[in-house]
Scaffold this motif. Structure first.
Motif, PDB file in Angstrom:
ATOM      1  N   ARG A 101       8.248  -4.532  -5.712  1.00  0.00           N
ATOM      2  CA  ARG A 101       7.780  -4.423  -4.337  1.00  0.00           C
ATOM      3  C   ARG A 101       6.695  -5.464  -4.099  1.00  0.00           C
ATOM      4  NH1 ARG A 101       8.808   0.678  -1.775  1.00  0.00           N
ATOM      5  NH2 ARG A 101       9.920   2.113  -3.151  1.00  0.00           N
ATOM      6  N   PRO A 102       6.771  -6.200  -3.025  1.00  0.00           N
ATOM      7  CA  PRO A 102       5.719  -7.180  -2.745  1.00  0.00           C
ATOM      8  C   PRO A 102       4.402  -6.484  -2.431  1.00  0.00           C
ATOM      9  CG  PRO A 102       7.222  -6.981  -0.880  1.00  0.00           C
ATOM     10  CD  PRO A 102       7.835  -6.199  -2.006  1.00  0.00           C
ATOM     11  N   VAL A 103       3.333  -7.010  -3.005  1.00  0.00           N
ATOM     12  CA  VAL A 103       1.998  -6.461  -2.788  1.00  0.00           C
ATOM     13  C   VAL A 103       1.165  -7.508  -2.051  1.00  0.00           C
ATOM     14  CG1 VAL A 103      -0.075  -5.497  -3.859  1.00  0.00           C
ATOM     15  CG2 VAL A 103       2.165  -5.095  -4.897  1.00  0.00           C
ATOM     16  N   PRO A 104       0.821  -7.276  -0.787  1.00  0.00           N
ATOM     17  CA  PRO A 104       0.046  -8.263  -0.035  1.00  0.00           C
ATOM     18  C   PRO A 104      -1.428  -8.224  -0.427  1.00  0.00           C
ATOM     19  CG  PRO A 104       0.318  -6.306   1.288  1.00  0.00           C
ATOM     20  CD  PRO A 104       1.081  -6.056   0.008  1.00  0.00           C
ATOM     21  N   ALA A 105      -2.163  -9.242  -0.051  1.00  0.00           N
ATOM     22  CA  ALA A 105      -3.616  -9.188  -0.183  1.00  0.00           C
ATOM     23  C   ALA A 105      -4.138  -8.094   0.745  1.00  0.00           C
ATOM     24  CB  ALA A 105      -4.227 -10.530   0.174  1.00  0.00           C
ATOM     25  N   PHE A 106      -5.121  -7.335   0.279  1.00  0.00           N
ATOM     26  CA  PHE A 106      -5.661  -6.281   1.136  1.00  0.00           C
ATOM     27  C   PHE A 106      -7.138  -6.050   0.848  1.00  0.00           C
ATOM     28  CE2 PHE A 106      -3.661  -3.997  -2.497  1.00  0.00           C
ATOM     29  CZ  PHE A 106      -4.754  -3.299  -2.993  1.00  0.00           C
ATOM     30  N   ALA A 107      -7.817  -5.489   1.822  1.00  0.00           N
ATOM     31  CA  ALA A 107      -9.213  -5.066   1.714  1.00  0.00           C
ATOM     32  C   ALA A 107      -9.293  -3.672   2.328  1.00  0.00           C
ATOM     33  CB  ALA A 107     -10.133  -6.039   2.454  1.00  0.00           C
ATOM     34  N   LEU A 108      -9.526  -2.654   1.493  1.00  0.00           N
ATOM     35  CA  LEU A 108      -9.438  -1.262   1.929  1.00  0.00           C
ATOM     36  C   LEU A 108     -10.643  -0.461   1.450  1.00  0.00           C
ATOM     37  CD1 LEU A 108      -5.685  -0.609   0.971  1.00  0.00           C
ATOM     38  CD2 LEU A 108      -6.572  -1.136   3.249  1.00  0.00           C
ATOM     39  N   VAL A 109     -10.919   0.617   2.184  1.00  0.00           N
ATOM     40  CA  VAL A 109     -11.956   1.572   1.795  1.00  0.00           C
ATOM     41  C   VAL A 109     -11.274   2.839   1.290  1.00  0.00           C
ATOM     42  CG1 VAL A 109     -13.858   3.020   2.604  1.00  0.00           C
ATOM     43  CG2 VAL A 109     -13.638   0.672   3.441  1.00  0.00           C
ATOM     44  N   PHE A 110     -11.624   3.274   0.086  1.00  0.00           N
ATOM     45  CA  PHE A 110     -11.034   4.455  -0.561  1.00  0.00           C
ATOM     46  C   PHE A 110     -12.128   5.511  -0.660  1.00  0.00           C
ATOM     47  CE2 PHE A 110      -7.832   5.589  -4.155  1.00  0.00           C
ATOM     48  CZ  PHE A 110      -7.889   6.921  -3.802  1.00  0.00           C
ATOM     49  N   ALA A 131      -1.999  -1.267   2.939  1.00  0.00           N
ATOM     50  CA  ALA A 131      -2.154  -2.709   2.738  1.00  0.00           C
ATOM     51  C   ALA A 131      -1.332  -3.513   3.739  1.00  0.00           C
ATOM     52  CB  ALA A 131      -1.741  -3.074   1.318  1.00  0.00           C
ATOM     53  N   TRP A 132      -0.132  -3.037   4.061  1.00  0.00           N
ATOM     54  CA  TRP A 132       0.746  -3.773   4.964  1.00  0.00           C
ATOM     55  C   TRP A 132       0.392  -3.550   6.422  1.00  0.00           C
ATOM     56  CZ3 TRP A 132       3.497  -7.768   3.828  1.00  0.00           C
ATOM     57  CH2 TRP A 132       4.060  -7.914   2.557  1.00  0.00           C
ATOM     58  N   ALA A 133      -0.260  -2.440   6.733  1.00  0.00           N
ATOM     59  CA  ALA A 133      -0.564  -2.147   8.142  1.00  0.00           C
ATOM     60  C   ALA A 133      -2.003  -1.687   8.286  1.00  0.00           C
ATOM     61  CB  ALA A 133       0.388  -1.088   8.672  1.00  0.00           C
ATOM     62  N   PRO A 134      -2.982  -2.540   7.973  1.00  0.00           N
ATOM     63  CA  PRO A 134      -4.377  -2.118   8.077  1.00  0.00           C
ATOM     64  C   PRO A 134      -4.739  -1.784   9.517  1.00  0.00           C
ATOM     65  CG  PRO A 134      -4.224  -4.498   7.809  1.00  0.00           C
ATOM     66  CD  PRO A 134      -2.849  -3.945   7.581  1.00  0.00           C
ATOM     67  N   GLY A 135      -5.537  -0.718   9.653  1.00  0.00           N
ATOM     68  CA  GLY A 135      -5.973  -0.317  10.979  1.00  0.00           C
ATOM     69  C   GLY A 135      -5.004   0.580  11.708  1.00  0.00           C
ATOM     70  N   LEU A 136      -3.831   0.829  11.127  1.00  0.00           N
ATOM     71  CA  LEU A 136      -2.833   1.698  11.728  1.00  0.00           C
ATOM     72  C   LEU A 136      -2.660   2.934  10.862  1.00  0.00           C
ATOM     73  CD1 LEU A 136      -0.121  -0.952  12.693  1.00  0.00           C
ATOM     74  CD2 LEU A 136      -1.844   0.070  14.190  1.00  0.00           C
ATOM     75  N   PRO A 137      -2.059   4.003  11.386  1.00  0.00           N
ATOM     76  CA  PRO A 137      -1.829   5.200  10.567  1.00  0.00           C
ATOM     77  C   PRO A 137      -0.409   5.258  10.016  1.00  0.00           C
ATOM     78  CG  PRO A 137      -1.607   5.753  12.882  1.00  0.00           C
ATOM     79  CD  PRO A 137      -1.897   4.283  12.819  1.00  0.00           C
ATOM     80  N   PRO A 138      -0.011   4.327   9.130  1.00  0.00           N
ATOM     81  CA  PRO A 138       1.350   4.363   8.616  1.00  0.00           C
ATOM     82  C   PRO A 138       1.526   5.498   7.614  1.00  0.00           C
ATOM     83  CG  PRO A 138       0.113   2.717   7.460  1.00  0.00           C
ATOM     84  CD  PRO A 138      -0.798   3.260   8.528  1.00  0.00           C
ATOM     85  N   LEU A 139       2.759   5.877   7.372  1.00  0.00           N
ATOM     86  CA  LEU A 139       3.074   6.904   6.398  1.00  0.00           C
ATOM     87  C   LEU A 139       3.866   6.289   5.256  1.00  0.00           C
ATOM     88  CD1 LEU A 139       4.230   9.781   8.771  1.00  0.00           C
ATOM     89  CD2 LEU A 139       2.047   9.603   7.579  1.00  0.00           C
ATOM     90  N   ALA A 140       3.721   6.869   4.087  1.00  0.00           N
ATOM     91  CA  ALA A 140       4.483   6.371   2.948  1.00  0.00           C
ATOM     92  C   ALA A 140       5.978   6.474   3.211  1.00  0.00           C
ATOM     93  CB  ALA A 140       4.118   7.163   1.694  1.00  0.00           C
ATOM     94  N   GLU A 141       6.383   7.489   3.992  1.00  0.00           N
ATOM     95  CA  GLU A 141       7.810   7.668   4.268  1.00  0.00           C
ATOM     96  C   GLU A 141       8.403   6.473   5.002  1.00  0.00           C
ATOM     97  OE1 GLU A 141       5.986  11.548   3.617  1.00  0.00           O
ATOM     98  OE2 GLU A 141       5.508   9.770   4.775  1.00  0.00           O
ATOM     99  N   ARG A 142       7.623   5.816   5.854  1.00  0.00           N
ATOM    100  CA  ARG A 142       8.143   4.659   6.580  1.00  0.00           C
ATOM    101  C   ARG A 142       8.483   3.538   5.617  1.00  0.00           C
ATOM    102  NH1 ARG A 142       3.652   4.231  11.388  1.00  0.00           N
ATOM    103  NH2 ARG A 142       4.034   6.262  12.360  1.00  0.00           N
ATOM    104  N   LEU A 143       7.584   3.307   4.665  1.00  0.00           N
ATOM    105  CA  LEU A 143       7.819   2.264   3.688  1.00  0.00           C
ATOM    106  C   LEU A 143       9.014   2.602   2.819  1.00  0.00           C
ATOM    107  CD1 LEU A 143       6.657  -0.418   2.597  1.00  0.00           C
ATOM    108  CD2 LEU A 143       5.389   0.941   0.950  1.00  0.00           C
ATOM    109  N   GLU A 144       9.082   3.867   2.417  1.00  0.00           N
ATOM    110  CA  GLU A 144      10.197   4.290   1.575  1.00  0.00           C
ATOM    111  C   GLU A 144      11.516   4.173   2.317  1.00  0.00           C
ATOM    112  OE1 GLU A 144      10.270   6.346  -2.205  1.00  0.00           O
ATOM    113  OE2 GLU A 144      10.782   4.391  -1.450  1.00  0.00           O
ATOM    114  N   ALA A 145      11.537   4.575   3.583  1.00  0.00           N
ATOM    115  CA  ALA A 145      12.760   4.470   4.373  1.00  0.00           C
ATOM    116  C   ALA A 145      13.187   3.018   4.534  1.00  0.00           C
ATOM    117  CB  ALA A 145      12.557   5.116   5.744  1.00  0.00           C
ATOM    118  N   ALA A 146      12.198   2.137   4.729  1.00  0.00           N
ATOM    119  CA  ALA A 146      12.515   0.720   4.883  1.00  0.00           C
ATOM    120  C   ALA A 146      13.102   0.144   3.608  1.00  0.00           C
ATOM    121  CB  ALA A 146      11.261  -0.055   5.271  1.00  0.00           C
ATOM    122  N   ALA A 147      12.689   0.730   2.461  1.00  0.00           N
ATOM    123  CA  ALA A 147      13.218   0.259   1.178  1.00  0.00           C
ATOM    124  C   ALA A 147      14.538   0.920   0.821  1.00  0.00           C
ATOM    125  CB  ALA A 147      12.198   0.527   0.078  1.00  0.00           C
TER     126      ALA A 147
END
Length: 366
Positions: A107-116, A337-353
Motif C-alpha cells: 500500500r502506498p504510504v504518503p508523507a504525513f504530519a498527524l497528531v495522535f 494520511a491521505w485525507a488530512p483535515g477530513l473525517p475519513p473512515l478505514a472502510e473507505r480505504l478498504e473498499a477502494a482497495a
C-alpha cells in the motif's frame, strides 16, 4: 521549532526518530524516551510547519501529556511527545507494526504530519484511542473528532498484569471454559475511579447472591476473576475500556456499563463492531436494573446468556487480536494520511482497495 524551544523539551518530552524504511519490507527503529532525537532530519522537521504553528498557537510547551506528533516522509517517521510510561513506547511499536503491514500489503504510504492523542478521553487530534461524543476544536491546526484506533494494550498492559495480550487471550478462554467457582456477576478494582464503582459496591453488598465486588486487601488477577465468576461486570473509570476486548475472549456473559467515550470496537460504522444484546448486556451508567439483568443472565435466561457469550468470544477471536488491531490501525493511519483535515473512515480505504475491513476494538480502569 527554535533551538531554545528544543532545549526546553529535554526534561519534559520524550522524542524518537522511528521507522526508517530501507526500501524493502523491513522497518528500522531508533527510539528514545528521555532525550532530544539524535536525528538531524527529525530536528529539522519540528522547526517547520505545521509543528511550528502548533507550538506557537496551540501547544506552546510542545505536545501535552500523552500526545504524539507524527511526521513521516522519505521512509522516516519522527515522533515527539510527552512521556507517559508504557503507553508512549508501545504506541510507537504499534505504529511500526502498522507501517510494516502497509508495506507488506504494497500500500502506498504518503508523507504525513498527524497528531495522535493517547489520552483515555480526547476530543482533538487526527488519531485517538477514545473520542468525546461532542468536541471542541483547537483552531484549524488540530482535527476535532479524531479517527479511532486500537491502543497499545493489544501488545501488553503491565499495569493490569497483562504481559502479553495474545497469551492472555488464550488464558482467558481456557479459564472461561471451566465452570466458575461462584454463580454471581463479579467485578474487582478501585472504587475511587468513577462514581458507578461505588454504586456497584453498595448494590453488591445487599445482593450477594447475584453480585460480588472484590474489595479485599489481596488483589485478584483478571484470569482469576474469570475463574471465580460466572458473569463479568465492566465498570467505567476515566475513559474507554482497555480490558473489554480481553474479557470477551473468556466466553463469560458480560454486563457492560455504558460510557460517554466512543471507542473503535464499538464504532457501528465498521464491520464486526460489538453490538449490545448480541455480544453483551448493556447497563445504564446509573446501574439501573443491574440486579435484574444479572439475575436473568444467571438463572431465567442462562442459556441465552451463554449463547451471547459464545458469539462474543467468536467475534473476539476474529476481530480482537493483535493482528487485526494492527491492521485496523494501519487503515486508519492511512485514512488520516491521505485525507488530512477530513473525517475519513478505514472502510473507505478498504473498499477502494477491494478488500474487507477486519476491525473490532477501548476504558482504562482495572
Amino acid at each position: 521549532m527554535r533551538p531554545i524551544f528544543l532545549a526546553c523539551l529535554l526534561a519534559a518530552l520524550s522524542t524518537a526518530p522511528l521507522l526508517g524504511h530501507n526500501g524493502g519490507n523491513v522497518t528500522t527503529v531508533s527510539f528514545s524516551l528521555t532525550t532530544i532525537t539524535a536525528s538531524p532530519e527529525c530536528n529539522a522537521r519540528w522547526a517547520k510547519a505545521p509543528w511550528l504553528a502548533l507550538a506557537v498557537r496551540v501547544w506552546p510547551g510542545g505536545p501535552p501529556r500523552a500526545v504524539l506528533w507524527l511526521d513521516y516522509s522519505a521512509g522516516l517517521l519522527c515522533l515527539i511527545g510527552n512521556s507517559h510510561g508504557q503507553r508512549t513506547e508501545l504506541t510507537a511499536v504499534m505504529l511500526e507494526l502498522a507501517l510494516d503491514s502497509a508495506y507488506h500489503d504494497a500500500r502506498p504510504v504518503p508523507a504525513f504530519a498527524l497528531v495522535f492523542n493517547l489520552n483515555d478521553h480526547s476530543c482533538v487530534g487526527d488519531l485517538a484511542y477514545a473520542r468525546c461524543p461532542t468536541c471542541r476544536g483547537l483552531g484549524r491546526q488540530v482535527r476535532c473528532a479524531p479517527l479511532l484506533v486500537p491502543d497499545y494494550t493489544f501488545l501488553s498492559w503491565r499495569y493490569s498484569g497483562i504481559d502479553s495480550y495474545s497469551a492472555s487471550a488464550v488464558g482467558f478462554a481456557s479459564a472461561g471454559a471451566v465452570p466458575a467457582e461462584k454463580r454471581v456477576c463479579g467485578w474487582a478494582g478501585s472504587v475511587n475511579s468513577h462514581k458507578s464503582r461505588k454504586i456497584f459496591s453498595r448494590v453488591a453488598a445487599v445482593n450477594p447472591i447475584t453480585l460480588e465486588s472484590w474489595q479485599r486487601r489481596v488483589a485478584i488477577g483478571q484470569r482469576a476473576q474469570i475463574s471465580r465468576w460466572a458473569c463479568l461486570v465492566d465498570l467505567p473509570a476515566i475513559g474507554y475500556s482497555g480490558r473489554l476486548p480481553l474479557l470477551l475472549h473468556s466466553g463469560r456473559p458480560l454486563l457492560f456499563v455504558e460510557r460517554r467515550m466512543e471507542s473503535w470496537y464499538l464504532d457501528t460504522r465498521q464491520r464486526g463492531a460489538l453490538a449490545s444484546w448480541d455480544h453483551y448486556v448493556p447497563v445504564e451508567p446509573a446501574l439501573t436494573g443491574i440486579v435484574e439483568s444479572a439475575t436473568r443472565i444467571l438463572t431465567t435466561n442462562a442459556s441465552q446468556a451463554v449463547a451471547m457469550a459464545g458469539r462474543a468470544r467468536a467475534l473476539a477471536r476474529r476481530t480482537l487480536s493483535l493482528r487485526t488491531a494492527v491492521r485496523y490501525l494501519m487503515l486508519q493511519l492511512l485514512s488520516a494520511a491521505w485525507a488530512p483535515g477530513l473525517p475519513p473512515l478505514a472502510e473507505r480505504l478498504e473498499a477502494a482497495a477491494g478488500g474487507g475491513a477486519a476491525g473490532a476494538g477501548l476504558d482504562r480502569g482495572a
